[in-house]
Enzyme design. Structure first.
Site, PDB file in Angstrom:
ATOM      1  N   GLU A  57     -12.682  15.342  25.343  1.00 21.65           N
ATOM      2  CA  GLU A  57     -11.827  16.364  25.928  1.00 21.65           C
ATOM      3  C   GLU A  57     -10.429  15.785  26.087  1.00 21.65           C
ATOM      4  O   GLU A  57     -10.283  14.591  26.381  1.00 21.65           O
ATOM      5  CB  GLU A  57     -12.321  16.788  27.318  1.00 21.65           C
ATOM      6  CG  GLU A  57     -13.471  17.759  27.299  1.00 21.65           C
ATOM      7  CD  GLU A  57     -14.783  17.103  27.706  1.00 21.65           C
ATOM      8  OE1 GLU A  57     -14.737  15.965  28.205  1.00 21.65           O
ATOM      9  OE2 GLU A  57     -15.840  17.723  27.515  1.00 21.65           O
ATOM     10  N   ASN A  72      -1.412  17.225  26.292  1.00 18.74           N
ATOM     11  CA  ASN A  72      -1.348  15.802  25.899  1.00 18.74           C
ATOM     12  C   ASN A  72      -1.255  15.695  24.369  1.00 18.74           C
ATOM     13  O   ASN A  72      -2.201  15.344  23.681  1.00 18.74           O
ATOM     14  CB  ASN A  72      -2.578  15.050  26.434  1.00 18.74           C
ATOM     15  CG  ASN A  72      -2.422  13.547  26.313  1.00 18.74           C
ATOM     16  OD1 ASN A  72      -1.510  13.058  25.632  1.00 18.74           O
ATOM     17  ND2 ASN A  72      -3.308  12.801  26.958  1.00 18.74           N
ATOM     18  N   TYR A  94      -5.918  11.534  17.861  1.00 14.69           N
ATOM     19  CA  TYR A  94      -7.265  11.967  17.459  1.00 14.69           C
ATOM     20  C   TYR A  94      -7.230  12.682  16.103  1.00 14.69           C
ATOM     21  O   TYR A  94      -8.119  12.483  15.278  1.00 14.69           O
ATOM     22  CB  TYR A  94      -7.870  12.888  18.531  1.00 14.69           C
ATOM     23  CG  TYR A  94      -7.954  12.250  19.894  1.00 14.69           C
ATOM     24  CD1 TYR A  94      -8.346  10.923  20.035  1.00 14.69           C
ATOM     25  CD2 TYR A  94      -7.638  12.962  21.057  1.00 14.69           C
ATOM     26  CE1 TYR A  94      -8.409  10.322  21.286  1.00 14.69           C
ATOM     27  CE2 TYR A  94      -7.706  12.373  22.305  1.00 14.69           C
ATOM     28  CZ  TYR A  94      -8.084  11.054  22.415  1.00 14.69           C
ATOM     29  OH  TYR A  94      -8.147  10.467  23.651  1.00 14.69           O
TER      30      TYR A  94
HETATM   31  C1  LIG Z   1      -2.777   8.163  23.898  1.00  9.90           C
HETATM   32  C2  LIG Z   1      -2.524   6.649  23.879  1.00  9.90           C
HETATM   33  C3  LIG Z   1      -3.832   5.914  24.154  1.00  9.90           C
HETATM   34  C4  LIG Z   1      -1.996   6.253  22.498  1.00  9.90           C
HETATM   35  O1  LIG Z   1      -1.865   4.842  22.458  1.00  9.90           O
HETATM   36  P1  LIG Z   1      -0.814   4.100  21.515  1.00  9.90           P
HETATM   37  O2  LIG Z   1      -1.189   2.661  21.478  1.00  9.90           O
HETATM   38  O3  LIG Z   1       0.564   4.413  21.927  1.00  9.90           O
HETATM   39  O4  LIG Z   1      -1.113   4.797  20.105  1.00  9.90           O
HETATM   40  P2  LIG Z   1      -0.798   4.242  18.648  1.00  9.90           P
HETATM   41  O5  LIG Z   1       0.437   3.405  18.673  1.00  9.90           O
HETATM   42  O6  LIG Z   1      -2.033   3.647  18.099  1.00  9.90           O
HETATM   43  O7  LIG Z   1      -0.437   5.609  17.891  1.00  9.90           O
HETATM   44  C5  LIG Z   1      -1.436   6.333  17.230  1.00  9.90           C
HETATM   45  C6  LIG Z   1      -0.989   7.750  16.982  1.00  9.90           C
HETATM   46  O8  LIG Z   1      -0.836   8.456  18.210  1.00  9.90           O
HETATM   47  C7  LIG Z   1       0.213   9.403  18.077  1.00  9.90           C
HETATM   48  N1  LIG Z   1       1.305   9.024  18.968  1.00  9.90           N
HETATM   49  C8  LIG Z   1       1.473   7.863  19.633  1.00  9.90           C
HETATM   50  N2  LIG Z   1       2.605   7.905  20.383  1.00  9.90           N
HETATM   51  C9  LIG Z   1       3.157   9.118  20.159  1.00  9.90           C
HETATM   52  C10 LIG Z   1       4.314   9.789  20.659  1.00  9.90           C
HETATM   53  N3  LIG Z   1       5.147   9.185  21.531  1.00  9.90           N
HETATM   54  N4  LIG Z   1       4.573  11.039  20.250  1.00  9.90           N
HETATM   55  C11 LIG Z   1       3.749  11.665  19.374  1.00  9.90           C
HETATM   56  N5  LIG Z   1       2.618  11.094  18.875  1.00  9.90           N
HETATM   57  C12 LIG Z   1       2.327   9.836  19.254  1.00  9.90           C
HETATM   58  C13 LIG Z   1       0.664   9.335  16.634  1.00  9.90           C
HETATM   59  O9  LIG Z   1      -0.143  10.189  15.854  1.00  9.90           O
HETATM   60  C14 LIG Z   1       0.351   7.899  16.303  1.00  9.90           C
HETATM   61  O10 LIG Z   1       0.229   7.653  14.928  1.00  9.90           O
HETATM   62  P3  LIG Z   1       1.580   7.357  14.062  1.00  9.90           P
HETATM   63  O11 LIG Z   1       2.328   6.299  14.796  1.00  9.90           O
HETATM   64  O12 LIG Z   1       1.075   6.898  12.748  1.00  9.90           O
HETATM   65  O13 LIG Z   1       2.319   8.650  14.032  1.00  9.90           O
HETATM   66  C15 LIG Z   1      -1.434   6.262  24.936  1.00  9.90           C
HETATM   67  O14 LIG Z   1      -0.309   7.074  24.754  1.00  9.90           O
HETATM   68  C16 LIG Z   1      -1.902   6.393  26.380  1.00  9.90           C
HETATM   69  O15 LIG Z   1      -2.468   5.461  26.947  1.00  9.90           O
HETATM   70  N6  LIG Z   1      -1.646   7.562  27.002  1.00  9.90           N
HETATM   71  C17 LIG Z   1      -2.034   7.799  28.400  1.00  9.90           C
HETATM   72  C18 LIG Z   1      -3.532   7.954  28.536  1.00  9.90           C
HETATM   73  C19 LIG Z   1      -4.041   9.134  27.727  1.00  9.90           C
HETATM   74  O16 LIG Z   1      -3.411  10.178  27.638  1.00  9.90           O
HETATM   75  N7  LIG Z   1      -5.239   8.952  27.139  1.00  9.90           N
HETATM   76  C20 LIG Z   1      -5.901   9.986  26.351  1.00  9.90           C
HETATM   77  C21 LIG Z   1      -6.754  10.810  27.239  1.00  9.90           C
HETATM   78  S1  LIG Z   1      -7.574  12.122  26.339  1.00  9.90           S
END
Ligand SMILES: CC(C)(COP(=O)(O)OP(=O)(O)OC[C@H]1O[C@@H](n2cnc3c(N)ncnc32)[C@H](O)[C@@H]1OP(=O)(O)O)[C@@H](O)C(=O)NCCC(=O)NCCS
Length: 212
Positions: free
Chosen positions: A142, A147, A154
């Protein structure tokens, strides 16, 4: 640091990880889980599989360059077995529950200053690979409708929106989207995963040169 070195390690979560984890949890979620919820997941929930990612210290890095697109989880677990230090900063964590061939991602978070360098993907790939080892055929989760960052992550790994849970989140009554990816064992999904792994390895190695 050599371009071929991977600067993170992902290990199964331990009770000792939880105090550091809850600091990231507070920054990552408007409705953070308390430490006791994680203690239950790690110590008691037999359906739960949780991992933490840590920054790998330079002296621990392997001299041998990784194979292109190698099975990340295997390599990472091998590193975990040889690792003895505890002072590596935690950069993120994730977890899932498994039941009847469905792996449900319960949480994933990256420490804010380490975001946008591939760690979210590293954690998600680890979860998918572990789920495959456990004979899962479907992954689900979910996510808040607002977000978009997590939804993008995903989607990159084939998850699609299949439903909605109205007012699912208690803090602001926001809806949840239900996202799933099925047939993760299929050849076509394995090809996608392999392509993503290769891209991810290159990205992690690139960031290793920059550092936090
Ligand atoms: C969601 C989260 C885990 C992503 O972690 P991250 O280490 O920054 O992600 P990655 O660097 O591996 O990025 C993977 C993909 O996420 C997406 N993404 C990451 N940051 C983004 C941003 N600022 N804006 C849009 N898309 C983004 C992109 O699709 C990216 O792939 P790309 O770089 O090839 O475009 C992080 O933002 C987080 O901890 N968020 C708060 C907690 C949360 O929301 N968890 C999910 C609950 S359902």
């Amino acid at each position: 640091m050599d371009r071929d070195e991977l600067p993170y390690v992902v290990e199964p979560m331990k009770l000792e990880d939880i105090p550091e984890l809850v600091e990231i949890e507070r920054q990552a979620f408007p409705n953070p889980w308390p430490a006791r919820a994680y203690r239950y997941e790690v110590a008691q929930n037999r359906l739960a599989h949780y991992f933490v990612a840590r920054r790998q210290l330079p002296e621990e890095l392997e001299e041998e360059p990784p194979e292109e697109g190698a099975h990340l989880l295997k390599r990472i677990q091998r590193w975990a077995q040889t690792s003895t230090q505890d002072n590596r900063p935690m950069v993120g964590y994730c977890g899932f529950w498994i039941a009847a061939q469905e792996a449900h991602i319960s949480t994933i978070a990256v420490e804010p200053k380490y975001r946008e360098r591939g760690i979210g993907q590293l954690l998600l790939v680890t979860a998918i690979e572990k789920a495959l080892e456990l004979d899962a055929t479907l992954m689900s989760l979910e996510v808040r409708v607002t977000n978009f960052v997590a939804q993008n992550l995903y989607r990159k790994y084939g998850f699609k929106v299949v439903g909605r849970r109205p007012r699912y989140y208690s803090d602001n009554r926001e809806d949840a989207l239900i996202m799933t990816v099925d047939r993760i064992t299929s050849e076509s999904y394995q090809r996608i995963l392999q392509r993503r792994r290769k891209q991810l390895l290159r990205r992690l190695q690139r960031h290793a040169l920059v550092g936090p």
